[in-house]
Every structure is written in structure tokens, then in C-alpha cells.
Motif scaffolding. Structure first.
Motif, PDB file in Angstrom:
ATOM      1  N   VAL A  99      28.097  35.312  47.966  1.00  0.00           N
ATOM      2  CA  VAL A  99      27.408  36.066  46.917  1.00  0.00           C
ATOM      3  C   VAL A  99      25.916  35.825  47.060  1.00  0.00           C
ATOM      4  N   ASN A 100      25.180  36.925  47.227  1.00  0.00           N
ATOM      5  CA  ASN A 100      23.723  36.820  47.392  1.00  0.00           C
ATOM      6  C   ASN A 100      23.351  35.876  48.534  1.00  0.00           C
ATOM      7  N   GLY A 101      24.141  35.953  49.615  1.00  0.00           N
ATOM      8  CA  GLY A 101      23.838  35.165  50.797  1.00  0.00           C
ATOM      9  C   GLY A 101      24.255  33.714  50.734  1.00  0.00           C
ATOM     10  N   LYS A 102      24.941  33.289  49.663  1.00  0.00           N
ATOM     11  CA  LYS A 102      25.325  31.891  49.501  1.00  0.00           C
ATOM     12  C   LYS A 102      26.839  31.776  49.379  1.00  0.00           C
ATOM     13  N   ARG A 103      27.407  30.768  50.043  1.00  0.00           N
ATOM     14  CA  ARG A 103      28.839  30.511  49.959  1.00  0.00           C
ATOM     15  C   ARG A 103      29.145  29.556  48.800  1.00  0.00           C
ATOM     16  N   GLY A 104      30.331  29.737  48.206  1.00  0.00           N
ATOM     17  CA  GLY A 104      30.796  28.823  47.168  1.00  0.00           C
ATOM     18  C   GLY A 104      30.308  29.205  45.788  1.00  0.00           C
ATOM     19  N   PRO A 105      30.464  28.298  44.809  1.00  0.00           N
ATOM     20  CA  PRO A 105      30.051  28.583  43.433  1.00  0.00           C
ATOM     21  C   PRO A 105      28.564  28.964  43.375  1.00  0.00           C
ATOM     22  N   ILE A 106      28.242  29.905  42.517  1.00  0.00           N
ATOM     23  CA  ILE A 106      26.846  30.316  42.378  1.00  0.00           C
ATOM     24  C   ILE A 106      26.006  29.166  41.838  1.00  0.00           C
ATOM     25  N   GLU A 114      44.674  34.067  43.271  1.00  0.00           N
ATOM     26  CA  GLU A 114      43.231  33.834  43.230  1.00  0.00           C
ATOM     27  C   GLU A 114      42.851  33.060  41.975  1.00  0.00           C
ATOM     28  N   ASN A 115      41.737  32.373  42.016  1.00  0.00           N
ATOM     29  CA  ASN A 115      41.234  31.657  40.847  1.00  0.00           C
ATOM     30  C   ASN A 115      40.988  32.610  39.684  1.00  0.00           C
ATOM     31  N   ASP A 116      40.909  32.056  38.507  1.00  0.00           N
ATOM     32  CA  ASP A 116      40.699  32.848  37.285  1.00  0.00           C
ATOM     33  C   ASP A 116      39.245  33.312  37.239  1.00  0.00           C
ATOM     34  N   TYR A 117      38.950  34.241  38.143  1.00  0.00           N
ATOM     35  CA  TYR A 117      37.574  34.653  38.361  1.00  0.00           C
ATOM     36  C   TYR A 117      37.602  36.013  39.057  1.00  0.00           C
ATOM     37  N   LEU A 118      36.581  36.806  38.817  1.00  0.00           N
ATOM     38  CA  LEU A 118      36.489  38.098  39.476  1.00  0.00           C
ATOM     39  C   LEU A 118      36.456  37.939  40.986  1.00  0.00           C
ATOM     40  N   GLY A 119      37.130  38.846  41.697  1.00  0.00           N
ATOM     41  CA  GLY A 119      36.927  38.906  43.133  1.00  0.00           C
ATOM     42  C   GLY A 119      35.466  39.230  43.402  1.00  0.00           C
ATOM     43  N   SER A 120      34.830  38.473  44.302  1.00  0.00           N
ATOM     44  CA  SER A 120      33.373  38.604  44.371  1.00  0.00           C
ATOM     45  C   SER A 120      32.780  38.443  45.762  1.00  0.00           C
ATOM     46  N   CYS A 121      33.599  38.195  46.774  1.00  0.00           N
ATOM     47  CA  CYS A 121      33.030  37.963  48.095  1.00  0.00           C
ATOM     48  C   CYS A 121      32.385  39.246  48.632  1.00  0.00           C
ATOM     49  N   GLU A 122      31.158  39.108  49.138  1.00  0.00           N
ATOM     50  CA  GLU A 122      30.390  40.259  49.611  1.00  0.00           C
ATOM     51  C   GLU A 122      30.302  40.321  51.128  1.00  0.00           C
ATOM     52  N   CYS A 123      31.061  39.482  51.824  1.00  0.00           N
ATOM     53  CA  CYS A 123      30.945  39.473  53.279  1.00  0.00           C
ATOM     54  C   CYS A 123      31.464  40.789  53.864  1.00  0.00           C
ATOM     55  N   GLU A 124      31.005  41.113  55.067  1.00  0.00           N
ATOM     56  CA  GLU A 124      31.333  42.408  55.658  1.00  0.00           C
ATOM     57  C   GLU A 124      32.825  42.547  55.946  1.00  0.00           C
ATOM     58  N   HIS A 125      33.495  41.441  56.266  1.00  0.00           N
ATOM     59  CA  HIS A 125      34.922  41.516  56.581  1.00  0.00           C
ATOM     60  C   HIS A 125      35.746  41.832  55.332  1.00  0.00           C
ATOM     61  N   CYS A 126      35.424  41.170  54.213  1.00  0.00           N
ATOM     62  CA  CYS A 126      36.128  41.485  52.965  1.00  0.00           C
ATOM     63  C   CYS A 126      35.839  42.922  52.531  1.00  0.00           C
ATOM     64  N   ARG A 127      34.597  43.338  52.620  1.00  0.00           N
ATOM     65  CA  ARG A 127      34.250  44.706  52.218  1.00  0.00           C
ATOM     66  C   ARG A 127      34.978  45.743  53.086  1.00  0.00           C
ATOM     67  N   ALA A 128      35.219  45.394  54.340  1.00  0.00           N
ATOM     68  CA  ALA A 128      35.914  46.325  55.233  1.00  0.00           C
ATOM     69  C   ALA A 128      37.356  46.543  54.809  1.00  0.00           C
ATOM     70  N   TRP A 129      37.912  45.594  54.056  1.00  0.00           N
ATOM     71  CA  TRP A 129      39.300  45.715  53.586  1.00  0.00           C
ATOM     72  C   TRP A 129      39.412  46.566  52.320  1.00  0.00           C
ATOM     73  N   ASP A 130      38.326  46.911  51.684  1.00  0.00           N
ATOM     74  CA  ASP A 130      38.379  47.606  50.392  1.00  0.00           C
ATOM     75  C   ASP A 130      38.720  49.083  50.573  1.00  0.00           C
ATOM     76  N   GLY A 131      39.479  49.607  49.596  1.00  0.00           N
ATOM     77  CA  GLY A 131      39.764  51.028  49.574  1.00  0.00           C
ATOM     78  C   GLY A 131      38.674  51.775  48.815  1.00  0.00           C
ATOM     79  N   PRO A 132      38.780  53.101  48.763  1.00  0.00           N
ATOM     80  CA  PRO A 132      37.806  53.886  47.998  1.00  0.00           C
ATOM     81  C   PRO A 132      37.776  53.449  46.531  1.00  0.00           C
TER      82      PRO A 132
END
Length: 667
Positions: free
Chosen positions: A265-272, A314-332
């Protein structure tokens, strides 16, 4: 020699005829049923195996208790072979007589049982484990012990005794009075409809102001009564499985060496921020391999025949990873993703990730299947990965998903109600097995908040649509104010196709001559709840209150003091109708206790709510003391799980300085 051969041939032809004649005679004898109590006298004995297991022993106790409650007659219980008796026998469990009749409970599937009548016997034989049938696994209170014979006893009592369990405890156990009990002819093998049936018991709420809840002894007794009640509704599961938010401690364990497993998230891994919750980088192959590796270390690859569960929730938290590989898995992104979310809700406006999380579960399952074809991955559809996938991803039956809507609280508008059904259908179309993992029964606080028909419509739609199981979080125990909804929650687990109003009629029948008036009373509150949907939505938005946690901040706005008068008048009519029937009158009085309690809670909420800047502990002191006196006087009537009410109130009200105001609960 010729005569001997002829005799053998004759016998081979004659024996089937003899057996058929015997079966026909037995069937004819059973056509009118078996009398186990006749004219107020015992006409049967309960027979248990020589080495009865704990489940069968408890099943016999339950059978004796309910027959005695119906008739005043105590059926004798004897160990097989320990004595002679005439008349009807009720064989429970793995008796020699059952085996001679071709019934072997240990060859049945888990939690399955057989009900069979013969000329002078009723056999109730199930798949049983020799463990305590009331033991519950933590942390969610699930019953893991296969209790087929016990379930068979409950099924028979449902059918032939007309037993109805309205709420926990003696008063809530309704058994029609009779002097004669007849077992109707039956020959059926029955398994639970759903793999898992679970309503979390809600007995471990933490709160700072202990005086608001049960006293310790009462809490213990209430928990015991509720546990018995839940088992009577055949809560349990075909085999143990464990799942919860799976990665809550992973940052501490693996964050230093493998930050790439965690959200970007915002270029940083792990908890904000340090100590924050976080999501995982679910597309990371090494993360997936680690999950499977830990499953193998627990022996998951060695299970035989049964499903072997892998927790990927998943943890009790919004899905939030912004990496290109995760984004490539997203549908419309679906155009209606925010349509039924309030603008202040944390999911509103977030990136849609359902296809990503569906693929995460599938990739883990495929990896594990190489080690064990019975590997089954459990995940949730939740938060911004709740809506149905949009990429036509195909899963399989070894991907098991908990359907956990983050919004959609009852009451709903018709189009909103349909939208949630559409999401269910969308996930079912993937080929996954889906179970209900609702939080909706945390709603309503102690108020007469009735959503019976809309909830039942939801449940029945999902049951018809292939529901794998249930896991409702949680049972708040508001038996006296929300009885019809809670009755349906229980009863639909065993009768999911039954007409809703027929099931509700069962509940109202427990009030005897006041049944019609009690129905009118709850119909009033259901209409009140459904008609005030917009008010409820607006109040919780305005008060920044949470439906599952801080209801007591807004209770007086949704149920103001002047709304209770109509309910009190309707209860007065029920009291008049039941006045000559002590048991029914006591049940109506139970409802009166709940309504009075709700009114007192509303009064205190108006004075102490944290949503009002003018509130102070002193302002509502007298009203709070009145509420506490009422609770102490009535706590052992089990009209409410007072500890749940206290848990809600503890961060909803401005209480004394001694009260600890806990942060938002994080399971």
C-alpha cells in the motif's frame, strides 16, 4: 438322498414366504402404532446397550424427561439383558437387538440415524461417538461429537410428541399434555441437511461494567441451559473443521524475512502503521506454498476419506494489496458495487477484489490437492471481496466459502433483498461450496426487533440454492423480545422447506389459549420494524452507531418510550386469554418481562447515550439503577442474555468512571 434334496429345495422356497409373512404381520401390527404410554401408565421400557456410550446415555435421559413432561409417566430404562419386561421396547443405540434387526449405527455416516418400528419395538440407532454430546469446541462453540442416536430421539419427539423448544430452560420447553403416547410406523434413515449447523452461543462477551450483565452463577446456569437448547436443534457438523482470520500474527512471525507476503500500500509492505491490521499479498506464490506447508505439518496431507481443511480466511480487514500481480487477478469493477453501502461505510468506494480472492483460494486448493485430493480450502467472501466475481472464474467443490455480507442488515428494501440473493447465486455459479457466515443476529440489542419473514426468506433461498452449512455470529439471547425470529433461526436448520407461517404457528402454539393474541403482539413489532427501515438506517448513520456493537447508542431513537404502549396493550390481551392456563400465563409473563426490560433500556439509552454531548453518568443514574434492579430480580428467567446486552452498553453509554471503555472489539 432324493428326499433330502427335495426337502432342502422346499425349505428354500418356504423360508422367503415365512419371512414375508412375518414382515407383513409386523407391519400390520405396527399400522396403528406402538403405545408406549397408555391411559397414564407406562407401556414400554427404554433399552440401552450393555456398554452404552455417553451420547446414548444422554439420549435416554432426554427421552425420559420429555415423555414425563408430556404424560407425567416416567419410562423405565434398563440395560439390555439386565431384566425381563413385556410390552413395547425402545431400543437406543448399538444394542444386540438392533444388530439382529440389521441396524448398525457405526456403519452410518456421521450424525445419521435410523428410525424403525417393528411389531413391538421402536429402534433409534445412530452414528455415535463416545464423547460428551454437549461439549463445544472453542472459540466458536461448535459441537463436534457425532450424536446420531440423540438426533433420532429429537426427531421422534418432534414427530410423535409434538415437542417444541421455544427458548432455553424449563418454561421454554413446550410438550402437549396427553395420557397416551403412540409411536407411528416409521422406517427412515435421516442425515442432517447441512454439513455444518452452527449458531455461535455468545457466552464470552467481554465488558468492563460487570454489574450490567449476569451475576457469575447465573451466567454459568444460563450457558448450560442454552447449550442444551442448541443441541436439541441438532447443531453440530459432520466432521471437525477450524477456520478464523488466518494471518493475524503473521507479520510478527514472518514480516521481517518475507515482507513480500503482505499487502503493498503506497509503496510499503505490511501494516500501514505499527500495530494496524493488514491484508496479505494473495497472489504471492510463496505465500500460498507456506500456507500449504503449514497444513502438511499438521498432517493435512495424510487424512483418508474425509475432507482436510486449509484455513485461508483473510484477516478482518479490507483487501488492499496494490501490487501489479494482485491487480492482474481482479475482474471488472461492477457498476453497482456501492449501491447498497452507506457513504460512511468502510467498503464504500474501495477497489473490488472478489475475483482475486476466489483465485487465491483456488490456487491453494490446487497446490494442496497434489498432496491430498481431499484437501479443501476455506475462505470468506467479505468486505470488498463479497460481491460475486465478474470474470467467470471457475472454482470447485473443494473450495468452501463463507458468505459474509458486510452490510445488508434487515430490514431491507425489496430490491436490496434481491441484490443480496444475486450475490449468493453468483458465488454458487463458480462451483464452490458456500456456507452462510452472517453477522445479522448481532443486531437488534434488547429491543422487540422482529425480522422473521425476511430472514426466513433469505435462509430458505440459500438452502434451496445449495447451502453447505451455517455459522451465525452470534446468539444474543433476546428470547423474550425477538422470539419468533430466533425460533425460525433454530427450526429452519431441521425444516428448511417448511412454510414459514406454519413454523411460526408452532411457536405461538406454546402460548395455548393466548396463541392468537401473542401472534398479534409479534406481528405488531414485525410491522413496526419493517416499516421503520429508513428510520433505522438514518439513526445509525446520524449517531455513528454500529448495528452489531453500539446499538444502545441509538435504541431510544428507534424504539422511543411512546412506541411501547401499543405492545403493552396487546400483551394485556394475551394475559387475559391465558389467565386460566398457568403454563401459558407464565410464558406470556416471560414476554412481559422482556418488553419491560426493553423499555427500561430505551429509557437509559436516552439519558446516557454517548451520541449525546449532554450525557453524564449522573444524568442517568436513577434510571440505570432501576434497570439493574430489574435485571437482578429476573436474570434467572433467561429472558435475555444480559451479558450480551452489557457488552453493547459498555461502549454505548456514558457510565461511571470505574467502567472500562474497551476499544472496538477485534475477534
Amino acid at each position: 438322498m432324493i428326499k433330502t434334496i427335495f426337502a432342502h429345495r422346499y425349505l428354500r422356497r418356504l423360508i422367503p414366504a415365512i419371512l414375508l409373512a412375518a414382515a407383513t404381520a409386523a407391519q400390520a401390527a405396527g399400522t396403528a402404532g406402538l403405545e408406549i404410554v397408555k391411559d397414564g401408565k407406562a407401556n414400554a421400557v427404554i433399552v440401552t446397550p450393555k456398554r452404552a456410550n455417553k451420547t446414548v446415555t444422554y439420549a435416554a435421559q432426554e427421552l425420559v424427561y420429555h415423555v414425563q413432561k408430556a404424560t407425567g409417566v416416567t419410562l423405565p430404562v434398563q440395560t439390555e439383558g439386565s431384566g425381563q419386561s413385556t410390552g413395547t421396547r425402545i431400543y437406543l443405540g448399538d444394542t444386540e437387538a438392533a444388530r439382529a434387526a440389521g441396524l448398525d449405527g457405526q456403519k452410518l455416516a456421521a450424525e445419521t440415524f435410523v428410525l424403525r418400528t417393528a411389531s413391538n419395538a421402536l429402534y433409534i440407532v445412530g452414528k455415535d461417538a463416545n464423547e460428551k454430546p454437549l461439549d463445544q469446541a472453542q472459540p466458536f462453540g461448535s459441537f463436534n461429537t457425532s450424536a446420531g442416536t440423540l438426533f433420532g430421539v429429537y426427531e421422534w419427539m418432534d414427530r410423535d410428541l409434538g415437542v417444541r423448544w421455544l427458548w432455553p430452560g424449563e418454561l421454554g420447553t413446550y410438550v402437549p399434555k396427553t395420557r397416551t403416547v403412540v409411536v407411528q410406523p416409521v422406517d427412515e434413515t435421516i442425515s442432517p441437511r447441512f454439513f455444518q449447523r452452527n449458531v455461535r452461543p455468545g457466552l464470552e462477551y467481554k465488558f468492563g461494567h460487570s454489574a450490567l450483565g449476569f451475576t457469575p452463577r447465573a451466567a454459568e446456569e444460563y450457558g448450560r441451559e442454552q447449550t442444551v437448547f442448541l443441541r436439541r436443534y441438532r447443531m453440530g457438523r459432520n466432521q471437525p473443521m477450524s477456520y478464523r482470520h488466518a494471518f493475524t500474527d503473521w507479520w510478527e512471525k514472518y514480516g521481517k524475512d518475507h515482507p513480500e507476503w503482505f499487502q503493498l500500500v503506497n509503496g510499503k509492505r505490511g501494516p500501514i502503521n505499527p500495530g494496524d491490521r493488514y491484508a496479505m499479498c494473495v497472489s504471492n506464490v510463496e505465500l500460498q506454498k507456506k500456507i500449504v506447508e503449514l497444513w502438511k505439518e499438521r498432517g493435512g496431507d495424510k487424512s483418508q476419506g474425509l475432507l482436510s481443511f486449509i484455513n485461508a480466511v483473510e484477516n478482518d480487514y479490507l483487501g488492499s494489496c496494490e501490487c501489479e500481480h494482485c491487480r492482474a487477478w481482479d475482474g471488472p469493477q461492477p457498476p453497482d458495487r456501492d449501491k447498497y453501502y452507506a457513504p460512511n461505510f468502510k467498503v464504500y468506494g474501495t477497489h473490488f477484489m472478489s475475483d482475486r480472492y476466489a483465485r487465491f483460494a483456488l490456487e491453494i486448493q490446487k497446490l494442496a490437492a497434489k498432496e491430498n485430493p481431499n484437501a479443501a480450502v476455506i475462505g470468506y467472501v467479505y468486505f470488498n471481496y463479497f460481491q460475486a466475481p465478474t470474470s467467470d472464474i471457475k472454482l470447485n467443490s473443494n473450495v468452501i466459502l463463507g458468505f459474509c455480507p458486510s452490510a445488508g442488515w434487515y430490514p431491507r428494501t425489496d430490491d436490496e433483498h434481491q441484490w443480496y440473493k444475486d450475490q449468493w447465486d453468483g458465488w454458487k455459479k463458480t462451483g464452490a461450496r458456500v456456507f452462510v457466515r452472517h453477522n445479522y443476529f448481532l443486531d437488534g440489542y434488547s429491543m422487540p426487533f422482529i425480522v422473521a419473514h425476511q430472514f426466513a426468506d433469505d435462509f430458505q433461498y440459500q438452502a434451496k440454492g445449495g447451502m453447505f452449512g451455517t455459522d451465525f455470529d452470534s446468539l444474543t439471547g433476546q428470547w423474550s423480545t425477538q422470539g419468533p425470529t430466533l425460533y425460525l433461526l433454530m427450526r429452519l436448520h431441521t425444516h428448511p422447506e417448511a412454510p414459514v407461517d406454519k413454523l411460526l404457528a408452532e411457536y405461538y402454539s406454546g402460548f395455548g389459549p393466548a396463541a392468537e393474541q401473542v401472534k398479534a403482539y409479534f406481528d405488531f413489532w414485525e410491522k413496526y420494524t419493517m416499516d421503520n427501515r429508513q428510520l433505522i438506517t438514518d439513526v445509525f448513520y446520524d449517531r455513528v452507531a454500529i448495528r452489531w456493537r453500539t446499538w444502545a447508542k441509538a435504541a431510544h431513537r428507534v424504539f422511543p418510550e411512546n412506541c411501547f404502549a401499543a405492545g403493552e396493550e396487546l400483551l394485556a390481551k394475551a394475559e387475559a386469554a391465558a389467565k386460566n392456563d398457568p403454563e401459558s400465563a407464565a410464558r406470556v409473563a416471560f414476554l412481559r418481562t422482556g418488553l419491560t426490560h426493553a423499555k427500561l433500556c430505551s429509557k437509559v439509552a436516552a439519558l446516557l447515550t454517548q451520541a449525546d454531548p449532554q450525557s453524564t453518568p449522573e444524568r442517568g443514574k436513577a434510571a440505570l439503577e432501576e434497570l439493574l434492579r430489574f435485571r437482578r430480580a429476573h436474570e434467572r428467567e433467561w429472558f435475555s442474555n444480559l451479558s450480551h446486552s452489557a457488552w453493547v452498553e459498555d461502549i454505548s453509554w456514558k457510565l461511571s468512571n470505574e467502567t472500562k471503555q474497551e476499544p472496538e472489539y477485534y475477534p
